[in-house]
Design an enzyme around this catalytic site. Structure first.
Site, PDB file in Angstrom:
ATOM      1  CB  CYS A  23     -78.723  15.952   4.370  1.00  0.00           C
ATOM      2  SG  CYS A  23     -80.078  15.558   5.498  1.00  0.00           S
ATOM      3  CG  HIS A  75     -81.888  15.851   0.467  1.00  0.00           C
ATOM      4  ND1 HIS A  75     -80.896  14.902   0.408  1.00  0.00           N
ATOM      5  CD2 HIS A  75     -82.381  15.801   1.726  1.00  0.00           C
ATOM      6  CE1 HIS A  75     -80.793  14.295   1.569  1.00  0.00           C
ATOM      7  NE2 HIS A  75     -81.682  14.823   2.391  1.00  0.00           N
ATOM      8  CD  GLU A 107     -79.835  15.112  -3.055  1.00  0.00           C
ATOM      9  OE1 GLU A 107     -79.926  14.278  -2.141  1.00  0.00           O
ATOM     10  OE2 GLU A 107     -79.468  16.290  -2.878  1.00  0.00           O
TER      11      GLU A 107
END
Length: 339
Positions: free
Chosen positions: A123, A211, A213
């Site tokens: 990001c 993202h 994660e």
């Protein structure tokens, strides 16, 4: 730690984040499976993945995801000098709430991008990498907040299983022109450079605008796993190793026979500390105190006491000091005065 989905999309880069929004993380469910390498590589034992913290609310989640692939990850400030990263096997630059256009925005050591290790920017980290290396970042007419579908244009790197998968976007700024030697590896309808890479001249630089994660990104676990494989650390570290290291440090600090007094709140940090002390030292060298200030939820102090005792933590003393605390606060309304 689970939280309800936010009512509105949460910005993570190119936009400010309110404290309320920052308190609402994505789901962090355990992955259903992960490949395990049983034996450690000798050369990898002292290496780690550094996660550079750019202020994003998912920085600790990134580190946690990497550890699930049995690689040691350590969080450091984003402006850490490169000289302090000499034991890095790889680096991840996290997302963050700021914009690249803000002169006071977080920045990394410019020499970071020249390190001969794999580097992944997520990001804001991706935007900063592209900007620092000669690309262009602009504010988009349409921000992306929420689920998006990526089209993989090059699956040879970290995106082998990601074709047409859902990822989680949270940005307003976007990369509009790549730095020299970079290529686009994935796109979305509103983001022409959703994933980028540079492998020219021995470099291994990768960037995700999304993202990986969070569990909202369907193949995010595999993407981070591919990054761990790229730096050769899978199976080189386990949480048990961390526990053993901490026990050894506690015994070393207390080797002169010193006892330890610990205040316990019932929260994670103090409880884990108490549990580690109980593993490392004889029971007669540990005393734990829980102080009831009278400001817990109804029945919560009793629950904390019961839970700690069931855990077998030695020499726990529970003190009801509610009258003392509430008496001292009588008539006060200003939060700072209460503190």
């Amino acid at each position: 730690w689970r939280a309800a989905k936010p009512e509105k999309p949460l910005p993570c880069s190119g936009h400010s984040v309110s404290s309320r929004a920052a308190a609402q993380p994505m789901s962090t469910e355990q992955p259903s499976s992960a490949r395990v390498t049983p034996d450690k590589e000798p050369m990898a034992q002292n290496k780690k993945i550094y996660v550079l913290d750019c202020g994003g609310q998912y920085c600790h989640l990134i580190a946690s995801r990497l550890r699930r692939h049995e690689a040691l990850s350590v969080i450091v400030p984003c402006d850490v000098p490169v000289a302090e990263l000499n034991d890095a096997a790889a680096i991840v630059v996290s997302g963050g709430p700021q914009s690249c256009f803000d002169p006071d925005s977080m920045k990394v050591d410019p020499a970071l991008w020249q390190l001969p290790v794999p580097i992944l920017g997520i990001c804001y980290g991706c935007q900063m990498m592209c900007r620092d290396l000669g690309g262009k970042v602009e504010e988009a007419q349409v921000g992306e907040y929420g689920a998006a579908t990526i089209t993989v244009t090059d699956s040879s790197g970290l995106l082998k299983t990601a074709q047409n998968s859902t990822v989680w976007m949270s940005h307003r700024d976007k990369v509009t022109q790549l730095p020299p030697d970079f290529t686009t590896t994935a796109t979305t309808d509103h983001c022409p450079h959703a994933a980028v890479a540079c492998e020219a001249g021995g470099k291994r630089l990768y960037g995700f605008q999304f993202h990986p994660e969070v569990t909202h990104s369907q193949e995010g676990e595999n993407m981070l796993g591919a990054f761990v494989d790229l730096c050769g650390l899978r199976g080189s570290w386990r949480m048990d190793d961390f526990v053993d290291e901490q026990l050894a440090k506690i015994r070393e600090k207390c080797e002169d026979g010193r006892s330890v007094f610990v205040l316990v709140s019932g929260g994670v940090d103090s409880t884990v500390t108490y549990a580690l002390l109980a593993k490392a030292l004889p029971p007669d060298r540990i005393v734990g105190w829980y102080v009831d200030t009278g400001m817990m939820r109804k029945g919560e102090s009793a629950l904390v006491e019961e839970s700690l005792q069931k855990a077998g933590l030695p020499n726990l003393k529970c003190v009801d000091a509610s009258a003392q605390f509430l008496g001292a606060l009588e008539g006060l309304t200003a939060p700072e005065a209460k503190r």
